[in-house]
Design a protein around this motif. Structure first.
Motif, PDB file in Angstrom:
ATOM      1  N   THR A  96       0.813  -1.209   0.000  1.00  0.00           N
ATOM      2  CA  THR A  96       0.000   0.000   0.000  1.00  0.00           C
ATOM      3  C   THR A  96       0.849   1.262   0.000  1.00  0.00           C
ATOM      4  N   LYS A  97       0.251   2.343  -0.486  1.00  0.00           N
ATOM      5  CA  LYS A  97       0.890   3.651  -0.502  1.00  0.00           C
ATOM      6  C   LYS A  97       0.437   4.448   0.717  1.00  0.00           C
ATOM      7  N   ASP A  98       1.103   5.552   0.963  1.00  0.00           N
ATOM      8  CA  ASP A  98       0.673   6.473   2.019  1.00  0.00           C
ATOM      9  C   ASP A  98      -0.386   7.393   1.426  1.00  0.00           C
ATOM     10  N   GLN A  99      -1.528   6.798   1.077  1.00  0.00           N
ATOM     11  CA  GLN A  99      -2.562   7.529   0.346  1.00  0.00           C
ATOM     12  C   GLN A  99      -3.920   6.908   0.607  1.00  0.00           C
ATOM     13  N   LYS A 100      -4.930   7.767   0.777  1.00  0.00           N
ATOM     14  CA  LYS A 100      -6.297   7.288   1.009  1.00  0.00           C
ATOM     15  C   LYS A 100      -7.297   8.313   0.506  1.00  0.00           C
ATOM     16  N   GLU A 101      -8.405   7.831  -0.064  1.00  0.00           N
ATOM     17  CA  GLU A 101      -9.518   8.706  -0.449  1.00  0.00           C
ATOM     18  C   GLU A 101     -10.513   8.713   0.704  1.00  0.00           C
ATOM     19  N   TYR A 102     -10.549   9.839   1.431  1.00  0.00           N
ATOM     20  CA  TYR A 102     -11.435   9.941   2.586  1.00  0.00           C
ATOM     21  C   TYR A 102     -12.853  10.342   2.178  1.00  0.00           C
ATOM     22  N   GLY A 103     -12.978  10.959   1.025  1.00  0.00           N
ATOM     23  CA  GLY A 103     -14.293  11.400   0.575  1.00  0.00           C
ATOM     24  C   GLY A 103     -14.733  10.624  -0.643  1.00  0.00           C
ATOM     25  N   THR A 104     -15.242  11.317  -1.643  1.00  0.00           N
ATOM     26  CA  THR A 104     -15.671  10.701  -2.895  1.00  0.00           C
ATOM     27  C   THR A 104     -14.714  11.092  -4.007  1.00  0.00           C
ATOM     28  N   TYR A 105     -14.292  10.121  -4.789  1.00  0.00           N
ATOM     29  CA  TYR A 105     -13.408  10.387  -5.914  1.00  0.00           C
ATOM     30  C   TYR A 105     -14.250  10.883  -7.089  1.00  0.00           C
ATOM     31  N   ASN A 106     -14.193  12.184  -7.366  1.00  0.00           N
ATOM     32  CA  ASN A 106     -14.931  12.793  -8.465  1.00  0.00           C
ATOM     33  C   ASN A 106     -14.029  12.858  -9.694  1.00  0.00           C
ATOM     34  N   TRP A 107     -14.476  12.286 -10.792  1.00  0.00           N
ATOM     35  CA  TRP A 107     -13.596  12.163 -11.952  1.00  0.00           C
ATOM     36  C   TRP A 107     -14.276  12.616 -13.241  1.00  0.00           C
ATOM     37  N   TYR A 108     -13.445  12.890 -14.240  1.00  0.00           N
ATOM     38  CA  TYR A 108     -13.870  13.407 -15.537  1.00  0.00           C
ATOM     39  C   TYR A 108     -13.252  12.551 -16.643  1.00  0.00           C
ATOM     40  N   ILE A 109     -13.765  12.702 -17.858  1.00  0.00           N
ATOM     41  CA  ILE A 109     -13.159  12.101 -19.041  1.00  0.00           C
ATOM     42  C   ILE A 109     -12.691  13.222 -19.955  1.00  0.00           C
ATOM     43  N   GLY A 110     -11.438  13.139 -20.395  1.00  0.00           N
ATOM     44  CA  GLY A 110     -10.911  14.140 -21.291  1.00  0.00           C
ATOM     45  C   GLY A 110     -11.542  14.049 -22.670  1.00  0.00           C
ATOM     46  N   ASP A 111     -11.390  15.093 -23.474  1.00  0.00           N
ATOM     47  CA  ASP A 111     -12.049  15.133 -24.783  1.00  0.00           C
ATOM     48  C   ASP A 111     -11.142  14.673 -25.920  1.00  0.00           C
ATOM     49  N   GLY A 112      -9.989  14.096 -25.599  1.00  0.00           N
ATOM     50  CA  GLY A 112      -9.089  13.589 -26.635  1.00  0.00           C
ATOM     51  C   GLY A 112      -9.361  12.126 -26.949  1.00  0.00           C
ATOM     52  N   GLY A 113      -8.327  11.409 -27.438  1.00  0.00           N
ATOM     53  CA  GLY A 113      -8.476  10.017 -27.793  1.00  0.00           C
ATOM     54  C   GLY A 113      -8.748   9.143 -26.578  1.00  0.00           C
ATOM     55  N   LEU A 114      -9.412   8.003 -26.819  1.00  0.00           N
ATOM     56  CA  LEU A 114      -9.737   7.069 -25.752  1.00  0.00           C
ATOM     57  C   LEU A 114      -9.339   5.664 -26.175  1.00  0.00           C
ATOM     58  N   PRO A 115      -9.014   4.788 -25.233  1.00  0.00           N
ATOM     59  CA  PRO A 115      -8.603   3.422 -25.592  1.00  0.00           C
ATOM     60  C   PRO A 115      -9.721   2.647 -26.264  1.00  0.00           C
ATOM     61  N   ALA A 116      -9.342   1.734 -27.163  1.00  0.00           N
ATOM     62  CA  ALA A 116     -10.272   0.856 -27.880  1.00  0.00           C
ATOM     63  C   ALA A 116     -11.215   1.621 -28.799  1.00  0.00           C
ATOM     64  N   GLY A 117     -10.870   2.869 -29.126  1.00  0.00           N
ATOM     65  CA  GLY A 117     -11.726   3.660 -29.990  1.00  0.00           C
ATOM     66  C   GLY A 117     -13.100   3.895 -29.406  1.00  0.00           C
ATOM     67  N   MET A 118     -13.207   3.846 -28.086  1.00  0.00           N
ATOM     68  CA  MET A 118     -14.516   3.968 -27.436  1.00  0.00           C
ATOM     69  C   MET A 118     -15.085   5.373 -27.579  1.00  0.00           C
ATOM     70  N   SER A 119     -16.396   5.429 -27.625  1.00  0.00           N
ATOM     71  CA  SER A 119     -17.077   6.709 -27.546  1.00  0.00           C
ATOM     72  C   SER A 119     -16.968   7.212 -26.119  1.00  0.00           C
ATOM     73  N   HIS A 120     -17.244   8.488 -25.925  1.00  0.00           N
ATOM     74  CA  HIS A 120     -17.213   9.057 -24.581  1.00  0.00           C
ATOM     75  C   HIS A 120     -18.174   8.316 -23.654  1.00  0.00           C
ATOM     76  N   ASP A 121     -19.377   8.007 -24.138  1.00  0.00           N
ATOM     77  CA  ASP A 121     -20.365   7.355 -23.293  1.00  0.00           C
ATOM     78  C   ASP A 121     -19.940   5.937 -22.929  1.00  0.00           C
ATOM     79  N   ASP A 122     -19.395   5.195 -23.900  1.00  0.00           N
ATOM     80  CA  ASP A 122     -18.930   3.839 -23.611  1.00  0.00           C
ATOM     81  C   ASP A 122     -17.782   3.871 -22.598  1.00  0.00           C
ATOM     82  N   ALA A 123     -16.871   4.820 -22.781  1.00  0.00           N
ATOM     83  CA  ALA A 123     -15.733   4.928 -21.870  1.00  0.00           C
ATOM     84  C   ALA A 123     -16.194   5.228 -20.450  1.00  0.00           C
ATOM     85  N   LYS A 124     -17.209   6.044 -20.333  1.00  0.00           N
ATOM     86  CA  LYS A 124     -17.728   6.379 -19.002  1.00  0.00           C
ATOM     87  C   LYS A 124     -18.114   5.125 -18.241  1.00  0.00           C
ATOM     88  N   TRP A 125     -18.839   4.215 -18.879  1.00  0.00           N
ATOM     89  CA  TRP A 125     -19.305   3.010 -18.184  1.00  0.00           C
ATOM     90  C   TRP A 125     -18.184   2.005 -17.981  1.00  0.00           C
TER      91      TRP A 125
END
Length: 286
Positions: A96-125
């Motif tokens: 383990t690292k000296d790191q912890k998420e005490y709250g909620t991890y809020n995340w975004y998807i960038g508007d550039g390329g995505l793995p597997a040629g996924m659409s933004h919506d597919d990548a989200k899920w």
């Protein structure tokens, strides 16, 4: 700040630097570390206002420099893959690292390329599945979810990019935890950069964590079939990177059956679900 990269060759690519409240700087290049069982603490709001810098210019325009869209032909091999790794349920190795998420991890998807040629919506899920595998201790070993970890919450698409450069190094953070695809150091399949606030007496509080898949040098797929060749499973890689976000370190040696094994395996879905060590590592933190 820490940077963790999953590689094609299993070489160690981890680095952690800490700046204490009194200004003392320390760093860690080692992989072996005993688990820190401290769990107290509370999350604080991140007041940083996102700003763009020269290093924040998105390298990939929408739909370019990424994989071709996955073919729907052939049956997925997830169940076969899981059955081929019974050792995952008996291997209790973790770090383990000296790191912890005490709250909620809020995340975004960038508007550039995505793995597997996924659409933004597919990548989200797909990214949601990867994060949920960690926060809900998904496993095929019968271990119950005893990890008291808060949810990961998707917010939106963003014009910002992951704060990771082409050498797989962390750049200045912009306040948004962004997942995207881009160009990383050759040999690196994906990189996670995490920034924390020093929290004396307990694990440091996660402030931001960005993830980038190397779509410049490697191909990815979200459907691993019997005809898969020279591709990495998006969900397996994503689950491994999500483990870093929530405080797990890479492990090496004869532990390829575990999600946090530091060498990504082509056409394998093993890392989609956790092994014993992965579960125990999370329990030690949360």
């Amino acid at each position: 700040m820490s940077v963790d990269s999953i590689t094609t060759d299993g070489e160690t690519h981890g680095f952690t630097m800490e700046v204490d409240a009194d200004g003392i700087v320390s760093y860690d290049l080692t992989e072996a570390e005993s688990a820190d069982s401290s769990v107290a603490g509370s999350d604080a709001a991140d007041s940083l206002t996102p700003t763009t810098t020269a290093g924040d210019v998105t390298l990939e325009a929408d739909g370019t420099d990424g994989d071709a869209t996955d073919s729907s032909e052939g049956a997925e091999v997830a169940e076969v893959d899981a059955a081929a790794a019974p050792g995952a349920c008996s291997d209790g190795t973790y770090a383990t690292k000296d790191q912890k998420e005490y709250g909620t991890y809020n995340w975004y998807i960038g508007d550039g390329g995505l793995p597997a040629g996924m659409s933004h919506d597919d990548a989200k899920w797909v990214f949601y599945d990867a994060l949920d595998a960690i926060t809900q201790s998904y496993n095929n070993c019968g271990y119950s979810d005893q990890v008291d970890v808060n949810k990961a919450n998707y917010l939106s698409k963003t014009s910002y990019e992951a704060d990771i450069n082409t050498s797989s190094q962390c750049t200045d953070r912009d306040g948004l935890s962004t997942w995207d695809g881009g160009n990383l150091k050759n040999g690196v399949v994906a990189t996670t950069c995490s920034w924390t606030w020093p929290t004396p007496g307990v694990k440091n509080d996660l402030r931001e964590a960005d993830v980038r898949f190397n779509i410049h040098d490697y191909d990815f797929t979200n459907r691993v079939t019997s005809s898969c060749s020279n591709k990495y499973d998006v969900r397996s890689v994503g689950t491994h990177e999500a483990g870093h976000i929530f405080g797990l370190k890479d492990i090496y040696g004869s532990h390829s059956n575990l999600t946090m094994y530091g060498n990504s395996i082509e056409c394998s879905t093993r890392a989609r679900t956790l092994g014993k060590g992965d579960v125990l590592g999370l329990r030690s933190i949360y």
